[in-house]
Enzyme design. Structure first.
Site, PDB file in Angstrom:
ATOM      1  N   ARG A 151       0.827  -1.225   0.000  1.00 29.92           N
ATOM      2  CA  ARG A 151       0.000   0.000   0.000  1.00 29.92           C
ATOM      3  C   ARG A 151       0.858   1.271   0.000  1.00 29.92           C
ATOM      4  O   ARG A 151       0.534   2.250   0.677  1.00 29.92           O
ATOM      5  CB  ARG A 151      -0.941   0.044   1.210  1.00 29.92           C
ATOM      6  CG  ARG A 151      -1.940  -1.060   1.274  1.00 29.92           C
ATOM      7  CD  ARG A 151      -2.952  -0.999   0.123  1.00 29.92           C
ATOM      8  NE  ARG A 151      -3.980  -1.970   0.344  1.00 29.92           N
ATOM      9  CZ  ARG A 151      -3.884  -3.261  -0.020  1.00 29.92           C
ATOM     10  NH1 ARG A 151      -2.813  -3.688  -0.673  1.00 29.92           N
ATOM     11  NH2 ARG A 151      -4.859  -4.099   0.243  1.00 29.92           N
TER      12      ARG A 151
ATOM     13  N   SER B 229     -10.733   0.101   3.797  1.00 26.57           N
ATOM     14  CA  SER B 229      -9.907  -0.084   5.005  1.00 26.57           C
ATOM     15  C   SER B 229      -9.325   1.253   5.427  1.00 26.57           C
ATOM     16  O   SER B 229      -8.657   1.918   4.628  1.00 26.57           O
ATOM     17  CB  SER B 229      -8.752  -1.039   4.714  1.00 26.57           C
ATOM     18  OG  SER B 229      -9.262  -2.261   4.265  1.00 26.57           O
TER      19      SER B 229
ATOM     20  N   GLU C 273      -4.359   4.167   6.115  1.00 27.83           N
ATOM     21  CA  GLU C 273      -4.189   3.907   4.676  1.00 27.83           C
ATOM     22  C   GLU C 273      -4.816   5.067   3.916  1.00 27.83           C
ATOM     23  O   GLU C 273      -4.364   5.463   2.850  1.00 27.83           O
ATOM     24  CB  GLU C 273      -4.886   2.585   4.315  1.00 27.83           C
ATOM     25  CG  GLU C 273      -4.768   2.235   2.862  1.00 27.83           C
ATOM     26  CD  GLU C 273      -5.514   0.957   2.484  1.00 27.83           C
ATOM     27  OE1 GLU C 273      -5.422  -0.053   3.198  1.00 27.83           O
ATOM     28  OE2 GLU C 273      -6.211   1.002   1.451  1.00 27.83           O
TER      29      GLU C 273
HETATM   30  C1  LIG Z   1     -15.405   0.187  -0.493  1.00 27.72           C
HETATM   31  C2  LIG Z   1     -13.923   0.408  -0.768  1.00 27.72           C
HETATM   32  C3  LIG Z   1     -13.099  -0.680  -0.947  1.00 27.72           C
HETATM   33  C4  LIG Z   1     -11.727  -0.494  -1.216  1.00 27.72           C
HETATM   34  N1  LIG Z   1     -10.947  -1.599  -1.393  1.00 27.72           N
HETATM   35  C5  LIG Z   1      -9.627  -1.461  -1.661  1.00 27.72           C
HETATM   36  C6  LIG Z   1      -8.798  -2.604  -1.889  1.00 27.72           C
HETATM   37  O1  LIG Z   1      -9.259  -3.744  -1.868  1.00 27.72           O
HETATM   38  N2  LIG Z   1      -7.488  -2.405  -2.142  1.00 27.72           N
HETATM   39  C7  LIG Z   1      -6.943  -1.149  -2.220  1.00 27.72           C
HETATM   40  O2  LIG Z   1      -5.732  -1.042  -2.463  1.00 27.72           O
HETATM   41  N3  LIG Z   1      -7.698  -0.037  -2.006  1.00 27.72           N
HETATM   42  C8  LIG Z   1      -9.022  -0.169  -1.740  1.00 27.72           C
HETATM   43  N4  LIG Z   1      -9.804   0.942  -1.515  1.00 27.72           N
HETATM   44  C9  LIG Z   1      -9.185   2.274  -1.548  1.00 27.72           C
HETATM   45  C10 LIG Z   1      -9.310   2.995  -2.911  1.00 27.72           C
HETATM   46  O3  LIG Z   1     -10.319   2.449  -3.675  1.00 27.72           O
HETATM   47  C11 LIG Z   1      -8.001   2.922  -3.708  1.00 27.72           C
HETATM   48  O4  LIG Z   1      -6.946   3.460  -2.971  1.00 27.72           O
HETATM   49  C12 LIG Z   1      -8.108   3.685  -5.040  1.00 27.72           C
HETATM   50  O5  LIG Z   1      -6.956   3.462  -5.823  1.00 27.72           O
HETATM   51  C13 LIG Z   1      -8.326   5.185  -4.831  1.00 27.72           C
HETATM   52  O6  LIG Z   1      -8.643   5.747  -6.089  1.00 27.72           O
HETATM   53  P1  LIG Z   1      -9.255   7.205  -6.190  1.00 27.72           P
HETATM   54  O7  LIG Z   1      -9.223   7.601  -7.627  1.00 27.72           O
HETATM   55  O8  LIG Z   1     -10.571   7.261  -5.530  1.00 27.72           O
HETATM   56  O9  LIG Z   1      -8.178   8.039  -5.369  1.00 27.72           O
HETATM   57  P2  LIG Z   1      -8.434   9.337  -4.494  1.00 27.72           P
HETATM   58  O10 LIG Z   1      -9.129   8.939  -3.235  1.00 27.72           O
HETATM   59  O11 LIG Z   1      -9.035  10.410  -5.305  1.00 27.72           O
HETATM   60  O12 LIG Z   1      -6.931   9.729  -4.136  1.00 27.72           O
HETATM   61  C14 LIG Z   1      -6.145   8.867  -3.346  1.00 27.72           C
HETATM   62  C15 LIG Z   1      -4.710   9.419  -3.300  1.00 27.72           C
HETATM   63  O13 LIG Z   1      -4.157   9.384  -4.614  1.00 27.72           O
HETATM   64  C16 LIG Z   1      -3.813  10.716  -5.049  1.00 27.72           C
HETATM   65  N5  LIG Z   1      -4.141  10.779  -6.478  1.00 27.72           N
HETATM   66  C17 LIG Z   1      -5.373  10.588  -7.061  1.00 27.72           C
HETATM   67  N6  LIG Z   1      -5.272  10.692  -8.405  1.00 27.72           N
HETATM   68  C18 LIG Z   1      -3.947  10.944  -8.666  1.00 27.72           C
HETATM   69  C19 LIG Z   1      -3.198  11.159  -9.856  1.00 27.72           C
HETATM   70  N7  LIG Z   1      -3.764  11.127 -11.075  1.00 27.72           N
HETATM   71  N8  LIG Z   1      -1.857  11.415  -9.753  1.00 27.72           N
HETATM   72  C20 LIG Z   1      -1.238  11.430  -8.547  1.00 27.72           C
HETATM   73  N9  LIG Z   1      -1.896  11.246  -7.379  1.00 27.72           N
HETATM   74  C21 LIG Z   1      -3.232  10.993  -7.436  1.00 27.72           C
HETATM   75  C22 LIG Z   1      -4.630  11.651  -4.188  1.00 27.72           C
HETATM   76  O14 LIG Z   1      -4.025  12.917  -4.060  1.00 27.72           O
HETATM   77  C23 LIG Z   1      -4.664  10.877  -2.866  1.00 27.72           C
HETATM   78  O15 LIG Z   1      -3.463  11.047  -2.171  1.00 27.72           O
HETATM   79  C24 LIG Z   1     -11.191   0.798  -1.274  1.00 27.72           C
HETATM   80  C25 LIG Z   1     -12.044   1.909  -1.093  1.00 27.72           C
HETATM   81  C26 LIG Z   1     -13.399   1.711  -0.855  1.00 27.72           C
HETATM   82  C27 LIG Z   1     -14.299   2.899  -0.687  1.00 27.72           C
END
Ligand SMILES: Cc1cc2nc3c(=O)[nH]c(=O)nc-3n(C[C@H](O)[C@H](O)[C@H](O)COP(=O)(O)OP(=O)(O)OC[C@H]3O[C@@H](n4cnc5c(N)ncnc54)[C@H](O)[C@@H]3O)c2cc1C
Length: 347
Positions: free
Chosen positions: A161, A245, A340
């Site tokens: 992670r 998480s 996380e």
């Molecule tokens: C129900 C649920 C289940 C989940 N299960 C998992 C799982 O099984 N495994 C897992 O690893 N994660 C899981 N997650 C967490 C999440 O889905 C992941 O971390 C996902 O990759 C976040 O994507 P996002 O576009 O929503 O990121 P955001 O929440 O928008 O951003 C997350 C981080 O990434 C940065 N960021 C976003 N876009 C960019 C970009 N283009 N360039 C540089 N930085 C950027 C942001 O500044 C922030 O620091 C889960 C979340 C939920 C709600």
């Protein structure tokens, strides 16, 4: 580029908490990044990147410019197995598309919410697979000097992670991030290399169990099984605000694990490179947090690692609950949980 001043961030975070940004820019093309960051500099605003907002908690407002990554496009070369996806693509849709064209490996990562661009930030992982296994490289816009660069898998320094991208953005403790940020790097697109031969990964016990009645599981079977397990186990952010998480699973030394085992009968654990990984959900469960409620902020009744917004709670209340959970685990087990989820905002 669409710009909104004093923007409402509630639609852009999966906790569904109220928060405001001084300004919000929707980025539909990579070329818009330069004028957007120039605008932030001109106005003296810190910059925050958002994809789907599924891994962030707004503990308060963000007094800066939010860049919402909405650039689209997927290029697939089935012969070589090379897939290039723009940051604004939906991750789960990308997994589905690859499966449909006969490129495999991502099926264990089905239904992880959020954007493709955020996937390398914390090296997303689930059900025995992490992104880094298929990752080739990414294109990056560096806000420090407005340059476009490429980063290889080695450059990203992936671990559990984590990656250099996350380290440059995130605090490792539970303090909300306050501006300014030193190194803002925007993932514009990522490139993956996927096998054309199916090789289902059933190393994760719950997944193997789900498929035990299937004689020779295909990648499609794995995809469907992962979706079924996730729908059973995890709350859907469209119905209950959450960010998956909240804490990482801590890695402790062998000595610490033996001490834990002397107090608790067979604590669950997984081998890790640096020691022994203990499920944070189990630690929180022992502290009585499963289903815990504190006003409208609470913990999911089926999983002690998932903080939820039961309707109308604030990011500040969720943040306070997270601190209470961390303190409780620390005093019971002497283990400090690290978030996380990225915590943002001042209050
Ligand atoms: C129900 C649920 C289940 C989940 N299960 C998992 C799982 O099984 N495994 C897992 O690893 N994660 C899981 N997650 C967490 C999440 O889905 C992941 O971390 C996902 O990759 C976040 O994507 P996002 O576009 O929503 O990121 P955001 O929440 O928008 O951003 C997350 C981080 O990434 C940065 N960021 C976003 N876009 C960019 C970009 N283009 N360039 C540089 N930085 C950027 C942001 O500044 C922030 O620091 C889960 C979340 C939920 C709600």
């Amino acid at each position: 580029m669409k710009l909104t001043d004093n923007a409402d961030l509630r639609p852009y975070n999966s906790f569904g908490v109220a928060a405001r940004a001084a300004c919000l820019a929707e980025i539909e093309h990579g070329e818009e990044l330069e004028p957007a960051t120039a605008l932030a500099e001109e106005r003296g605003l810190p910059v925050l990147l958002l994809g789907g907002g599924t891994n962030v908690l707004f503990a308060g407002d963000f007094p800066g410019l939010v860049l919402l990554m909405r650039n689209r496009g997927v290029e697939i070369d089935r012969e070589s197995g090379v897939v290039k996806a723009a940051a604004g693509e939906n991750w789960h849709e990308l997994v589905r598309t690859c499966l449909e064209v006969g490129l495999y490996g991502l099926e264990n990562l089905a239904l992880i919410p959020g954007s493709a661009g955020a996937a390398p930030v914390q090296n997303i992982g689930a059900y025995g697979v992490e992104l880094e296994s298929f990752f080739v490289g990414l294109e990056l816009f560096d806000c420090a000097d407005s340059s476009l660069r490429e980063m290889s898998r080695e450059d990203c320094k992936f671990s559990y992670r984590d990656s250099v991208l996350k380290q440059s953005q995130v605090q490792s403790r539970l303090q909300p991030l306050s501006p300014p940020q030193p190194q803002l790097r925007v993932v514009c697109s990522l490139t993956l290399q996927l096998p054309r031969e199916p090789a289902p990964n059933l190393s994760y016990p719950a997944l193997a169990e789900e498929l035990e009645h299937v004689a020779k599981p295909t990648p499609q079977d794995v995809f469907e099984a992962v979706c079924r397990i996730r729908r059973r186990k995890l709350p859907d952010p469209a119905e209950i605000g959450n960010a998956g998480s909240f804490f990482k699973n801590p890695i402790i030394s062998q000595d610490e694990f033996e001490q834990l085992s002397s107090r608790y009968h067979s604590p669950p654990s997984f081998p890790a490179k640096e020691g022994v990984k203990v499920p944070a959900g189990w630690l929180l469960d022992q502290c009585g947090f499963k289903g815990y409620e504190k006003g409208a902020a609470g913990v999911y009744e089926r999983h002690a690692l998932i903080l939820v917004n039961r309707g109308g709670t604030t990011g500040r209340e969720l943040h306070q609950l997270a601190m209470e959970m961390r303190d409780s685990v620390r005093s019971e087990f002497g283990i400090t949980l690290e978030p996380e989820v990225r915590i943002i905002g001042t209050h």
